[in-house]
Every structure is written in structure tokens, then in C-alpha cells.
Write an enzyme that holds these catalytic residues in place. Structure first.
Site, PDB file in Angstrom:
ATOM      1  N   GLU A 123     -31.545   0.836  -8.942  1.00  0.00           N
ATOM      2  CA  GLU A 123     -30.851   0.662 -10.225  1.00  0.00           C
ATOM      3  C   GLU A 123     -29.342   0.549 -10.019  1.00  0.00           C
ATOM      4  O   GLU A 123     -28.675  -0.236 -10.709  1.00  0.00           O
ATOM      5  CB  GLU A 123     -31.204   1.793 -11.190  1.00  0.00           C
ATOM      6  N   HIS A 126     -28.314  -2.970  -9.303  1.00  0.00           N
ATOM      7  CA  HIS A 126     -28.060  -3.829 -10.461  1.00  0.00           C
ATOM      8  C   HIS A 126     -26.605  -3.710 -10.915  1.00  0.00           C
ATOM      9  O   HIS A 126     -25.993  -4.707 -11.315  1.00  0.00           O
ATOM     10  CB  HIS A 126     -28.991  -3.477 -11.625  1.00  0.00           C
TER      11      HIS A 126
END
Length: 177
Positions: A123, A126
Site C-alpha cells: 500500500e 501506491h
């Protein structure tokens, strides 16, 4: 007049959130003092609950993997570039810019047995401008859940590291991706 300002602001939010939900964030223009231009991204784990240590570990992995950007915990009272929030859904990221946005660490994946440090590093990837690469092998951090429950590799591949370096070099040079 207030309605025009309100609807214009809402339209801007929708335009900015569309790409953030579907792909990597774009670099910020040169001269911007935002996280991409500065090379330092601060993150806030005050809402990360039981995932705080995993977030710190994921950030440390990225810090050892790339040179052009550093992830640091926000100082007390400092507004962070990235907010980390634990919830009961599936993990997801909502980048607002390169190096900015919100990461939701959904307990659903961890409850199913996915490795928490891999999820947090993925994550954070990202936030560094990387898209999902699904399906993909365990050797690709951005393959995410498609690598399977047995995959515990929290490290970005050479290609992923190179892309982050390029993203932040371009951001400092003012090149939009």
C-alpha cells in the site's frame, strides 16, 4: 456565488479522486514544496491501530530500497503527507498526489492470512506512484493478493525500485508522468 464555489470544489475533488482510485498518482510540478519535490514523505500512524509496527517496517523496507525518497513518521502536531487508517474492509490506497493520500489497512486481508508487512509495503508502494500488477508473482510486491496467501515477500522488485526512483526524480525535475 457560494453554490458555484461549492460545486467547483466538488468537481475538482471528483476529478482528482478518479485517477487516484484506478492508478498511480501523478508527479507534482517543479517548484512545489510537496512531498514529491522534497524527497521526504511523512506518514501518520495514529489511526493505524494494531498495524503501526507493520507500517513502520514497510516504510523501513522502502527506505532501504530506494534513495530518491524517504518515508518518515510525522512529528507530533505535524500534518502528514500520508495518513494510515485501520478499518474492517479490504486494504486500499487513495493517493491524492505522488507521496500524498490515505492508506486504509483493512483487517479483512489480515484476517484471511495475508502477511501484514507485505500488505503495508504494498500500500505504501501506491503512495510512491506504483500501480497494482495483477496477476503477478510473489517476487513482485505490487502483485498484492494475487501472489497468494503463502507469499510473505515484503520487498519491491528491481523494476519496482527503479520506477519509484524515476517517479521522484521526475517530480523534482518537474516532469509530469
Amino acid at each position: 456565488m457560494h453554490l458555484r464555489t461549492l460545486t467547483g470544489g466538488l468537481a475538482a475533488v471528483l476529478v482528482l479522486s478518479g485517477p487516484a482510485l484506478t492508478g498511480p498518482a501523478e508527479a507534482v510540478p517543479s517548484g512545489d514544496t510537496g512531498p514529491a519535490a522534497a524527497g521526504v514523505i511523512t506518514y501518520d500512524t495514529s489511526g493505524a491501530a494494531e498495524f503501526k509496527a507493520a507500517v513502520d517496517r514497510g516504510a523501513a523496507i522502502w527506505n532501504k530500497s530506494v534513495e530518491s525518497v524517504e518515508l518518515r513518521p510525522a512529528a507530533s502536531g505535524q500534518r502528514a503527507d500520508v495518513r494510515i487508517v485501520a478499518d474492517n474492509g479490504w486494504p486500499r490506497s487513495l493517493p491524492s498526489s505522488l507521496g500524498g493520500g490515505t492508506v486504509y489497512l483493512g483487517r479483512q486481508a489480515m484476517d484471511q492470512g495475508y502477511y501484514t508487512v507485505r500488505v503495508t509495503a504494498h500500500e505504501l508502494g501506491h503512495m510512491l506512484g506504483l500501480p497494482d500488477r495483477k496477476p503477478g508473482p510473489c517476487s513482485s510486491l505490487m502483485s498484492g493478493a494475487s501472489a497468494g496467501l503463502s507469499c510473505t515477500n515484503p520487498y519491491p522488485s528491481a523494476a519496482e525500485r527503479a520506477q519509484v526512483e524515476k517517479n521522484f526524480e521526475n517530480a523534482r525535475a518537474g516532469v509530469l508522468m
